[in-house]
Design an enzyme around this catalytic site. Structure first.
Site, PDB file in Angstrom:
ATOM      1  N   CYS A  38       1.009  -1.122   0.035  1.00  6.89           N
ATOM      2  CA  CYS A  38       0.173  -0.121  -0.150  1.00  6.89           C
ATOM      3  C   CYS A  38       0.770   1.245  -0.038  1.00  6.89           C
ATOM      4  O   CYS A  38       2.099   1.295   0.535  1.00  6.89           O
ATOM      5  CB  CYS A  38      -0.877  -0.003   1.199  1.00  6.89           C
ATOM      6  SG  CYS A  38      -2.028   1.551   1.426  1.00  6.89           S
ATOM      7  N   SER A  40       0.825   3.641   1.930  1.00  2.00           N
ATOM      8  CA  SER A  40       0.843   4.208   3.167  1.00  2.00           C
ATOM      9  C   SER A  40       1.976   3.519   3.560  1.00  2.00           C
ATOM     10  O   SER A  40       2.808   4.188   4.400  1.00  2.00           O
ATOM     11  CB  SER A  40      -0.189   3.750   4.064  1.00  2.00           C
ATOM     12  OG  SER A  40      -1.391   4.450   3.659  1.00  2.00           O
ATOM     13  N   HIS A  43       4.979   5.679   2.212  1.00  2.00           N
ATOM     14  CA  HIS A  43       5.073   6.939   2.648  1.00  2.00           C
ATOM     15  C   HIS A  43       5.731   6.945   4.246  1.00  2.00           C
ATOM     16  O   HIS A  43       6.373   7.890   4.318  1.00  2.00           O
ATOM     17  CB  HIS A  43       3.487   7.583   2.860  1.00  2.00           C
ATOM     18  CG  HIS A  43       2.801   7.967   1.687  1.00  2.00           C
ATOM     19  ND1 HIS A  43       3.735   8.514   0.545  1.00  2.00           N
ATOM     20  CD2 HIS A  43       1.699   8.110   1.228  1.00  2.00           C
ATOM     21  CE1 HIS A  43       2.634   8.653  -0.527  1.00  2.00           C
ATOM     22  NE2 HIS A  43       1.606   8.266   0.005  1.00  2.00           N
ATOM     23  N   HIS A  59       0.714  -3.814   5.961  1.00  2.00           N
ATOM     24  CA  HIS A  59      -0.467  -4.022   6.929  1.00  2.00           C
ATOM     25  C   HIS A  59      -1.592  -4.363   6.235  1.00  2.00           C
ATOM     26  O   HIS A  59      -2.766  -4.544   6.605  1.00  2.00           O
ATOM     27  CB  HIS A  59      -0.823  -2.474   7.496  1.00  2.00           C
ATOM     28  CG  HIS A  59      -1.193  -1.563   6.340  1.00  2.00           C
ATOM     29  ND1 HIS A  59      -0.029  -1.148   5.574  1.00  2.00           N
ATOM     30  CD2 HIS A  59      -2.059  -1.100   5.910  1.00  2.00           C
ATOM     31  CE1 HIS A  59      -0.876  -0.191   4.588  1.00  2.00           C
ATOM     32  NE2 HIS A  59      -2.136  -0.099   4.709  1.00  2.00           N
ATOM     33  N   CYS A 160      -7.087  -3.568   3.549  1.00  2.00           N
ATOM     34  CA  CYS A 160      -6.728  -2.140   3.372  1.00  2.00           C
ATOM     35  C   CYS A 160      -7.279  -1.550   1.892  1.00  2.00           C
ATOM     36  O   CYS A 160      -8.458  -0.619   2.189  1.00  2.00           O
ATOM     37  CB  CYS A 160      -5.208  -1.559   3.472  1.00  2.00           C
ATOM     38  SG  CYS A 160      -4.981   0.201   3.382  1.00  2.00           S
TER      39      CYS A 160
END
Length: 359
Positions: A38, A40, A43, A59, A160
């Site tokens: 992902c 995220s 980042h 995750h 997610c």
């Protein structure tokens, strides 16, 4: 166990041996079968939201429960599960309101990471999951059992990308049948917002992106129209497609200031902008409050699709089994753990919808 460890922001992840503590009360150890990448994770690894290092991220996972700690009531060894970052107690102020995605209770895993390096020093349990690894220890509330016939790589996307994108539509915004919807950014999350809009019965579903291949994919996932986001007149095109009124809902799945401000120009009276993609810390956007107030517009945020995973993931699995939700088609590439940096580079380049690390 082997894990992909981030030791310096912006540096490639290194595969190292990491120690994993046994599951404590209310916790489970999961043998990871697949973990999708992902934005995220990227980042965080690049330092966009701060944090501490070293860390193991990842995750968006699926696997098999190997061990259950004391007091675990909902899962048992052998269960196939989707593993998420949503950790909840079930009884705090927010959980009681049906908002477990913002649970305020601290657990033992919030206080002490189950991960440690060869020197015994703690390693950050990235995004409460640490699933770029062969095994993960998580709270039982973070995992939901799924049928064993569901392929693990496809199931991992439910953790997610799917609940975030689709949930923003059906849970956060509550899109009504006949609504006009635009989605800015149609990568792994945005395509699921498009799927969600189709499931919710939207009249027009307008995909906006700067990558032609993603716009083509959006049409396969339920979009009725596609617009090049580089076009300065993109907002005008949305209005032209919506009887000059503007969209009822615009979902922004990319954390970029221009996209957020563009979305505000796309909505009509009583329209809603839903911010799904999280920008880096400190980014500011501008809007005219008088306009929002005078014509009843709204800006709302959506965290993890406002999901209650115990309810939503079984529903999404059933949609997938009925052929109403695309999961397999979201996967661009499958990589071994040792190839994680190549998988991340592919995601960053924009060529991938979702890449998955498989074990």
């Amino acid at each position: 166990m082997k894990a992909a460890v981030c030791r310096a922001f912006g540096e490639p992840l290194a595969i190292e041996d990491i120690d994993l503590a046994p599951p404590g009360p209310g916790e489970i150890r999961v043998k990871i079968a697949a973990c999708a990448i992902c934005h995220s994770d990227i980042h965080y690894a690049e330092g966009a939201w701060g944090g501490d290092l070293p860390a193991v991220y990842g995750h968006e996972a699926a696997g098999v429960v190997e061990e259950a700690g004391p007091g675990v009531a909902t899962l048992q060894p052998g269960d196939h599960v989707v593993v998420t970052l949503i950790r909840s107690c079930g009884h705090c102020h927010y959980c009681a309101r049906g908002e477990p995605f913002v649970c305020e209770t601290q657990t033992a895993l919030d206080e002490t990471s189950p991960l440690s390096g060869a020197d015994g020093a703690p390693v950050v349990h990235g995004l409460r999951t640490g699933a770029f690894a062969e095994y993960a220890v998580v709270h039982e509330s973070q995992a939901v059992a799924i049928p064993k016939e569901i392929l693990m790589d496809s199931a991992s996307l439910l953790a997610c990308g799917v609940i975030t994108g689709l949930g923003a539509v059906v849970n956060t915004a509550g899109v009504r049948p006949g609504s006009d919807v635009a989605v800015i950014g149609v990568g792994g999350v945005g395509l699921n917002s498009i799927q969600g809009a189709a499931i919710a019965g939207a009249r027009r579903i307008i995909a906006v992106d700067i990558v032609p291949s993603k716009l083509e994919a959006a049409m396969q996932f339920g979009a009725t129209h596609a617009i090049d986001g580089k076009d300065k007149n993109a907002a005008r095109e949305v209005r032209a497609l919506t009887d000059r009124r503007g969209a009822d809902y615009v979902f922004v799945t990319v954390g970029a200031k221009p996209a957020i401000e563009q979305a505000l120009r796309m909505i009509g009276s009583a329209g809603t902008v839903v911010i799904v993609g999280i920008p880096e810390s400190g980014l500011m956007a501008e809007f005219e409050p008088a306009r929002l107030a005078s014509i009843g517009q709204r800006i709302i945020g959506s965290k993890m699709g406002s999901s209650s995973i115990a309810k939503d993931i079984p529903w999404l699995v059933s949609l997938y089994q009925q052929g109403r939700l695309k999961l397999d088609e979201l996967i661009t590439g499958r990589y071994p753990l040792a190839g994680i940096n190549d998988a991340i580079a592919s995601v960053k380049s924009g060529e991938a919808l979702r890449n998955v690390i498989t074990f």
